[in-house]
Scaffold this motif. Structure first.
Motif, PDB file in Angstrom:
ATOM      1  N   TYR A  63       0.834  -1.202   0.000  1.00 31.65           N
ATOM      2  CA  TYR A  63       0.000   0.000   0.000  1.00 31.65           C
ATOM      3  C   TYR A  63       0.869   1.253   0.000  1.00 31.65           C
ATOM      4  O   TYR A  63       0.573   2.220  -0.694  1.00 31.65           O
ATOM      5  N   ALA A  64       1.962   1.228   0.767  1.00 35.40           N
ATOM      6  CA  ALA A  64       2.865   2.390   0.848  1.00 35.40           C
ATOM      7  C   ALA A  64       3.471   2.710  -0.512  1.00 35.40           C
ATOM      8  O   ALA A  64       3.563   3.879  -0.907  1.00 35.40           O
ATOM      9  N   ILE A  65       3.873   1.680  -1.250  1.00 32.72           N
ATOM     10  CA  ILE A  65       4.446   1.901  -2.586  1.00 32.72           C
ATOM     11  C   ILE A  65       3.379   2.433  -3.534  1.00 32.72           C
ATOM     12  O   ILE A  65       3.648   3.325  -4.347  1.00 32.72           O
ATOM     13  N   ALA A  66       2.166   1.918  -3.431  1.00 35.58           N
ATOM     14  CA  ALA A  66       1.072   2.403  -4.278  1.00 35.58           C
ATOM     15  C   ALA A  66       0.812   3.886  -4.016  1.00 35.58           C
ATOM     16  O   ALA A  66       0.648   4.668  -4.954  1.00 35.58           O
ATOM     17  N   GLU A  67       0.782   4.269  -2.745  1.00 34.12           N
ATOM     18  CA  GLU A  67       0.568   5.684  -2.405  1.00 34.12           C
ATOM     19  C   GLU A  67       1.688   6.564  -2.946  1.00 34.12           C
ATOM     20  O   GLU A  67       1.438   7.641  -3.463  1.00 34.12           O
ATOM     21  N   LYS A  68       2.932   6.077  -2.839  1.00 33.46           N
ATOM     22  CA  LYS A  68       4.078   6.831  -3.375  1.00 33.46           C
ATOM     23  C   LYS A  68       3.956   6.992  -4.885  1.00 33.46           C
ATOM     24  O   LYS A  68       4.235   8.056  -5.429  1.00 33.46           O
ATOM     25  N   ALA A  69       3.528   5.926  -5.549  1.00 34.54           N
ATOM     26  CA  ALA A  69       3.425   5.941  -7.014  1.00 34.54           C
ATOM     27  C   ALA A  69       2.380   6.945  -7.490  1.00 34.54           C
ATOM     28  O   ALA A  69       2.639   7.724  -8.411  1.00 34.54           O
ATOM     29  N   VAL A  70       1.192   6.944  -6.879  1.00 40.10           N
ATOM     30  CA  VAL A  70       0.159   7.885  -7.333  1.00 40.10           C
ATOM     31  C   VAL A  70       0.554   9.320  -6.998  1.00 40.10           C
ATOM     32  O   VAL A  70       0.249  10.242  -7.753  1.00 40.10           O
ATOM     33  N   GLN A  71       1.274   9.502  -5.896  1.00 43.74           N
ATOM     34  CA  GLN A  71       1.758  10.844  -5.540  1.00 43.74           C
ATOM     35  C   GLN A  71       2.771  11.328  -6.571  1.00 43.74           C
ATOM     36  O   GLN A  71       2.694  12.459  -7.042  1.00 43.74           O
ATOM     37  N   LYS A  72       3.715  10.450  -6.941  1.00 42.82           N
ATOM     38  CA  LYS A  72       4.726  10.821  -7.948  1.00 42.82           C
ATOM     39  C   LYS A  72       4.076  11.086  -9.308  1.00 42.82           C
ATOM     40  O   LYS A  72       4.529  11.943 -10.053  1.00 42.82           O
ATOM     41  N   ALA A  73       3.028  10.328  -9.629  1.00 43.89           N
ATOM     42  CA  ALA A  73       2.363  10.497 -10.923  1.00 43.89           C
ATOM     43  C   ALA A  73       1.532  11.776 -10.967  1.00 43.89           C
ATOM     44  O   ALA A  73       1.224  12.288 -12.037  1.00 43.89           O
ATOM     45  N   GLY A  74       1.144  12.276  -9.802  1.00 44.24           N
ATOM     46  CA  GLY A  74       0.409  13.531  -9.743  1.00 44.24           C
ATOM     47  C   GLY A  74      -1.054  13.442 -10.138  1.00 44.24           C
ATOM     48  O   GLY A  74      -1.631  14.430 -10.589  1.00 44.24           O
TER      49      GLY A  74
END
Length: 110
Positions: A63-74
């Motif tokens: 879940y933490a990686i998923a949250e990081k990914a959507v944050q980076k994708a904007g």
């Protein structure tokens, strides 16, 4: 300490790869919104809905990686896949026949 740094580096690389895939989807579909859902030991599912109604998903290892990914994708991230987000999804004949085929007596997906 070194193991923690390696794990963080690997998680960052994974999040960056996922963010790139999310960005590609967004670019191809005129923008995108999403929702992150925990799916147990398998990680988290990132459901994407494009501005043109196209949809897809990506599974992240946590879940933490998923949250990081959507944050980076904007992209805009919703707390739940609610009616407003679901209403943007456009489905075609394939999805309808596939869903109907799951039901007893529905057409088979050939």
């Amino acid at each position: 300490m070194a193991e923690t740094q390696q794990a963080d580096t690997k998680a960052d690389r994974t999040a960056a790869r996922l963010a790139h895939r999310i960005g590609s989807f967004s670019k191809a579909h005129g923008g995108a919104e999403g929702q992150v859902a925990y799916i147990g030991q398998r990680g988290a599912r990132i459901v994407l809905v494009g501005e043109d109604g196209a949809w897809g998903d990506i599974v992240a290892p946590s879940y933490a990686i998923a949250e990081k990914a959507v944050q980076k994708a904007g992209i805009t991230v919703h707390e739940a896949f609610d009616g407003a987000l679901a209403a943007k999804v456009k489905t075609g004949r394939y999805e309808w026949t596939r869903m109907a085929g799951i039901q007893v007596g529905g057409p088979r997906n050939r």
